[in-house]
Design an enzyme around this catalytic site. Sequence first.
Site, PDB file in Angstrom:
ATOM      1  N   ASP A 211     -15.290   1.664   7.632  1.00 55.75           N
ATOM      2  CA  ASP A 211     -14.249   2.637   7.270  1.00 55.75           C
ATOM      3  C   ASP A 211     -14.764   3.612   6.225  1.00 55.75           C
ATOM      4  O   ASP A 211     -14.475   4.805   6.283  1.00 55.75           O
ATOM      5  CB  ASP A 211     -12.998   1.922   6.752  1.00 55.75           C
ATOM      6  CG  ASP A 211     -11.997   2.915   6.190  1.00 55.75           C
ATOM      7  OD1 ASP A 211     -11.494   3.736   6.978  1.00 55.75           O
ATOM      8  OD2 ASP A 211     -11.759   2.916   4.965  1.00 55.75           O
TER       9      ASP A 211
ATOM     10  N   LYS B 297      -8.444  -1.960   5.631  1.00 54.68           N
ATOM     11  CA  LYS B 297      -8.706  -2.297   4.227  1.00 54.68           C
ATOM     12  C   LYS B 297      -7.771  -3.406   3.748  1.00 54.68           C
ATOM     13  O   LYS B 297      -8.173  -4.294   2.999  1.00 54.68           O
ATOM     14  CB  LYS B 297      -8.561  -1.048   3.350  1.00 54.68           C
ATOM     15  CG  LYS B 297      -9.716  -0.070   3.555  1.00 54.68           C
ATOM     16  CD  LYS B 297      -9.629   1.129   2.631  1.00 54.68           C
ATOM     17  CE  LYS B 297      -8.753   2.222   3.162  1.00 54.68           C
ATOM     18  NZ  LYS B 297      -9.380   3.485   3.466  1.00 54.68           N
TER      19      LYS B 297
ATOM     20  N   ARG C  69     -15.121  11.811   8.620  1.00 50.98           N
ATOM     21  CA  ARG C  69     -13.918  12.532   9.062  1.00 50.98           C
ATOM     22  C   ARG C  69     -13.559  13.647   8.091  1.00 50.98           C
ATOM     23  O   ARG C  69     -13.088  14.707   8.479  1.00 50.98           O
ATOM     24  CB  ARG C  69     -12.746  11.550   9.202  1.00 50.98           C
ATOM     25  CG  ARG C  69     -12.878  10.641  10.418  1.00 50.98           C
ATOM     26  CD  ARG C  69     -11.933   9.447  10.310  1.00 50.98           C
ATOM     27  NE  ARG C  69     -10.579   9.846  10.065  1.00 50.98           N
ATOM     28  CZ  ARG C  69      -9.713   9.160   9.308  1.00 50.98           C
ATOM     29  NH1 ARG C  69     -10.054   8.020   8.746  1.00 50.98           N
ATOM     30  NH2 ARG C  69      -8.492   9.599   9.133  1.00 50.98           N
TER      31      ARG C  69
ATOM     32  N   HIS D  24       0.848  -1.197   0.000  1.00 50.75           N
ATOM     33  CA  HIS D  24       0.000   0.000   0.000  1.00 50.75           C
ATOM     34  C   HIS D  24       0.879   1.240   0.000  1.00 50.75           C
ATOM     35  O   HIS D  24       1.855   1.322   0.730  1.00 50.75           O
ATOM     36  CB  HIS D  24      -0.892   0.013   1.251  1.00 50.75           C
ATOM     37  CG  HIS D  24      -1.747   1.238   1.332  1.00 50.75           C
ATOM     38  ND1 HIS D  24      -2.940   1.353   0.657  1.00 50.75           N
ATOM     39  CD2 HIS D  24      -1.562   2.426   1.970  1.00 50.75           C
ATOM     40  CE1 HIS D  24      -3.463   2.545   0.889  1.00 50.75           C
ATOM     41  NE2 HIS D  24      -2.651   3.219   1.685  1.00 50.75           N
TER      42      HIS D  24
ATOM     43  N   SER E 110      -7.671   2.969   9.453  1.00 51.86           N
ATOM     44  CA  SER E 110      -8.401   3.019   8.184  1.00 51.86           C
ATOM     45  C   SER E 110      -7.633   2.249   7.100  1.00 51.86           C
ATOM     46  O   SER E 110      -8.187   1.372   6.418  1.00 51.86           O
ATOM     47  CB  SER E 110      -8.587   4.490   7.787  1.00 51.86           C
ATOM     48  OG  SER E 110      -8.996   4.625   6.458  1.00 51.86           O
TER      49      SER E 110
HETATM   50  N1  URA Z   1      -6.137   7.049   3.557  1.00 49.48           N
HETATM   51  C1  URA Z   1      -7.035   6.177   4.069  1.00 49.48           C
HETATM   52  O1  URA Z   1      -7.318   5.149   3.483  1.00 49.48           O
HETATM   53  N2  URA Z   1      -7.590   6.493   5.247  1.00 49.48           N
HETATM   54  C2  URA Z   1      -7.317   7.609   5.931  1.00 49.48           C
HETATM   55  O2  URA Z   1      -7.864   7.809   6.974  1.00 49.48           O
HETATM   56  C3  URA Z   1      -6.399   8.513   5.365  1.00 49.48           C
HETATM   57  C4  URA Z   1      -5.816   8.192   4.174  1.00 49.48           C
END
Ligand code: URA
Length: 434
Positions: free
Chosen positions: A161, A187, A168, A82, A183
């Site tokens: 999320d 994922k 947010r 990632h 977050s």
């Molecule tokens: N990228 C994400 O996937 N989540 C966040 O909270 C910030 C950046």
Amino acid sequence: MRMVDLIAKKRDGGELSTAEIQFLVNGYTDGSIPDYQMSAWAMAVFFRGMTARETADLTMAMAGSGEQLDLSGLPGVKVDKHSTGGVGDKTTLVVAPLVAAAGIPVAKMSGRGLGYSGGTIDKLESFQGFQVERSREQFMQQVRELGVAVIGQSGNLTPADKKLYALRDVTATVEAIPLIASSIMSKKIAAGADAILLDVKVGKGAFMKNLEEAERLARAMVDIGKQVGRKTVAVISDMNQPLGFAVGNSLEVQEAIHTLAGKGPADLTRLVLEIGARMLVLGELVPDVEAGRARLEELIASGKAVDKLAAMVEAQGGDRQAVYDPGRLPQARLSHPLTASTAGFLSEIDAEAVGRASVVLGAGRMTKEMPIDLAVGIVLHKKQGDAVQAGETVATLYANQEAALQAALQELEGAFSVASHQPEPTTLIYRIVE
Ligand code: URA
């Protein structure tokens, strides 16, 4: 349990139990906890933070809030990668086929770009016919047979999320390290990763603007990995100037192909080898990073890495020939050189400004619904520290609309700084957190 008590507990600096965090995530996902209570809690976290245990609990609760991909039917350690996103970041396009060629199964779900950070899925669509939507069965079968598949996010993964991130975004609570870390990690875990390699970008063109913040985020994610039994390593890498030379979808695909063929830019090549080698270590294919790097260099030199990309493109319905003949990728109608006004050394190439200019050209989108132009973008001719002559081309802009080209040129005003003496060498990789 009452949400108001959990908000008060966090507001007063308390630590929520595993059951309390589960209650909060379940309630928010099923709608029994309203946005206003969740926002108050997120703001309390912003000021009070979360312990490592709470952060890990939040991650696992969000990972379990929807569908989860079960990759256990695939052999070997499934290592996901990632990037926190940056300008010209085409690392996944290179790393996925490269580590797959080495024997790491790559079952990857990637996103589309938003703002000036490009998305791997958009870039792959530069191959005519390339299918980013696959059924679960097709996806798994391709990984089993070929060792690699990269598709768009599908299914109801991490709905908690999705909701919380959107909340947010409009309540000024994105910038809380435990919330960002959970977050991202939720994922990856829902997508079936056994081990995770994170590329945390830092600098002008990145989400994290300074090294201290980037290190805190990297540490928080590595700690989550440790708590939940997913080996996690973070590479903190530079995003003050764009990565490589190319910014824009099909331009980046061409650069990724060159890199897989051993003819890529020095910075991209180095980063890809660093990330790829660490993925081979996480996947238990090699004993150390040095051995991983050597293995990957062999695959590049033998042509096996580029062939793996061609095989993946073909398996997903795309034009495989374009891998060997990039002239078949989308091409822009107009090109325009950007020249240096004075002689000296390039002391800065502002990644954010280059990213903004690429969006103006049409390479990126400002809202999720915006269409993008795969052909357009910017190719740098020089990198920071290089000598330039007055009038020499420092970048070429590729466009399909004259008005967009003019607007992009305006965005780039001041993006390239020239100094009279050579600046300090730039750093590409700041730290490895493991
Ligand atoms: N990228 C994400 O996937 N989540 C966040 O909270 C910030 C950046």
